[in-house]
Design a protein around this motif. Structure first.
Motif, PDB file in Angstrom:
ATOM      1  N   GLU A 150       0.802  -1.455  -0.080  1.00 33.06           N
ATOM      2  CA  GLU A 150      -0.121  -0.014  -0.027  1.00 33.06           C
ATOM      3  C   GLU A 150       0.915   1.211  -0.225  1.00 33.06           C
ATOM      4  O   GLU A 150       1.992   1.326   0.701  1.00 33.06           O
ATOM      5  CB  GLU A 150      -0.884   0.085   1.159  1.00 33.06           C
ATOM      6  CG  GLU A 150      -1.824  -1.155   1.439  1.00 33.06           C
ATOM      7  CD  GLU A 150      -2.381  -1.274   2.737  1.00 33.06           C
ATOM      8  OE1 GLU A 150      -1.893  -0.811   3.831  1.00 33.06           O
ATOM      9  OE2 GLU A 150      -3.505  -1.857   2.784  1.00 33.06           O
ATOM     10  N   VAL A 151       0.574   2.226  -0.722  1.00 30.88           N
ATOM     11  CA  VAL A 151       1.345   3.525  -0.763  1.00 30.88           C
ATOM     12  C   VAL A 151       1.239   4.147   0.551  1.00 30.88           C
ATOM     13  O   VAL A 151       0.368   4.086   1.381  1.00 30.88           O
ATOM     14  CB  VAL A 151       0.764   4.237  -1.826  1.00 30.88           C
ATOM     15  CG1 VAL A 151       1.435   5.924  -1.821  1.00 30.88           C
ATOM     16  CG2 VAL A 151       0.798   3.862  -3.313  1.00 30.88           C
TER      17      VAL A 151
ATOM     18  N   ASN B 128       4.891   9.142   2.624  1.00 27.10           N
ATOM     19  CA  ASN B 128       5.738   9.414   1.516  1.00 27.10           C
ATOM     20  C   ASN B 128       5.319   8.333   0.419  1.00 27.10           C
ATOM     21  O   ASN B 128       5.501   7.327   0.162  1.00 27.10           O
ATOM     22  CB  ASN B 128       7.255   9.017   1.812  1.00 27.10           C
ATOM     23  CG  ASN B 128       8.203   8.973   0.833  1.00 27.10           C
ATOM     24  OD1 ASN B 128       7.933   9.289   0.020  1.00 27.10           O
ATOM     25  ND2 ASN B 128       9.594   8.626   1.233  1.00 27.10           N
ATOM     26  N   ARG B 129       4.499   9.193  -0.493  1.00 26.04           N
ATOM     27  CA  ARG B 129       3.960   8.464  -1.665  1.00 26.04           C
ATOM     28  C   ARG B 129       4.939   7.764  -2.508  1.00 26.04           C
ATOM     29  O   ARG B 129       4.360   6.962  -3.475  1.00 26.04           O
ATOM     30  CB  ARG B 129       3.075   9.511  -2.584  1.00 26.04           C
ATOM     31  CG  ARG B 129       2.106  10.227  -1.464  1.00 26.04           C
ATOM     32  CD  ARG B 129       1.080  10.700  -2.113  1.00 26.04           C
ATOM     33  NE  ARG B 129       0.096   9.819  -3.091  1.00 26.04           N
ATOM     34  CZ  ARG B 129      -0.779   9.212  -2.556  1.00 26.04           C
ATOM     35  NH1 ARG B 129      -0.925   8.793  -1.508  1.00 26.04           N
ATOM     36  NH2 ARG B 129      -1.701   8.461  -3.511  1.00 26.04           N
ATOM     37  N   ARG B 130       5.988   7.759  -2.443  1.00 30.73           N
ATOM     38  CA  ARG B 130       7.157   7.028  -3.369  1.00 30.73           C
ATOM     39  C   ARG B 130       7.397   5.577  -2.612  1.00 30.73           C
ATOM     40  O   ARG B 130       8.056   4.675  -3.187  1.00 30.73           O
ATOM     41  CB  ARG B 130       8.443   7.670  -3.450  1.00 30.73           C
ATOM     42  CG  ARG B 130       8.377   8.851  -4.357  1.00 30.73           C
ATOM     43  CD  ARG B 130       9.616   9.666  -4.629  1.00 30.73           C
ATOM     44  NE  ARG B 130       9.802  10.347  -3.515  1.00 30.73           N
ATOM     45  CZ  ARG B 130      11.177  10.717  -3.114  1.00 30.73           C
ATOM     46  NH1 ARG B 130      12.018  10.639  -4.133  1.00 30.73           N
ATOM     47  NH2 ARG B 130      11.424  11.314  -1.981  1.00 30.73           N
TER      48      ARG B 130
END
Length: 149
Positions: free
Chosen positions: A85-86, A90-92
């Motif tokens: 899951e993202v 921190n979306r990276r």
């Protein structure tokens, strides 16, 4: 010549440990014929024990490349053992967790692993041995970390 005769006093201890690991994996592979996980089960167990861990955590723990870890995670995700899951912070990055299938596997694997240990002579009273081997593993990790910089 029987295969066990190749374990010689002059062999480095790491060769013995490697042999133990390979034979334990052969045993477990026979018990879990339908899964074909081999050493990859260690990643499921780590994720099970460390909810919301990251791919980077696995890279550091198992001294594997990011590419290799990504490939294994894809296999485990496709097999239904883990989910990525993202990370909202921190979306990276991805947070890793076991699925229900993964959560059911770990206790079964640990039980069979404990049975294997008993069969080969590692009893419940071997806490000192287990702690010493764990300490050596940690020291090895520290030594490689210190030499990377």
């Amino acid at each position: 010549m029987k295969s066990h005769q190749a374990i010689m006093d002059s062999s480095p201890i790491i060769a013995w440990i490697h042999n133990i690991s390979l034979n334990q994996q052969k045993y477990m592979k026979r018990k879990f014929k339908d899964l074909d996980l081999g050493h990859d089960v260690r990643y499921i167990m780590y994720i099970y024990d460390n909810p919301n861990c990251s791919q980077e955590d696995l890279v550091n723990m198992f001294c594997q490349s990011k590419g290799n870890i990504a490939k294994v995670l894809r296999k485990l995700e496709d097999g239904g053992f883990i989910k990525r899951e993202v990370d909202p912070e921190n979306r990276r990055k991805y947070k890793l967790n076991t699925t229900e299938k993964g959560r059911q596997l770990v206790p079964k694997y640990r039980e069979l692993s404990k049975n294997w240990e008993l069969e080969v002579g590692i009893g419940e009273d071997e806490l000192e041995l287990k702690n010493r081997i764990r300490e050596i593993a940690i020291n090895g990790m520290k030594l490689t970390e210190n030499n990377e910089g």
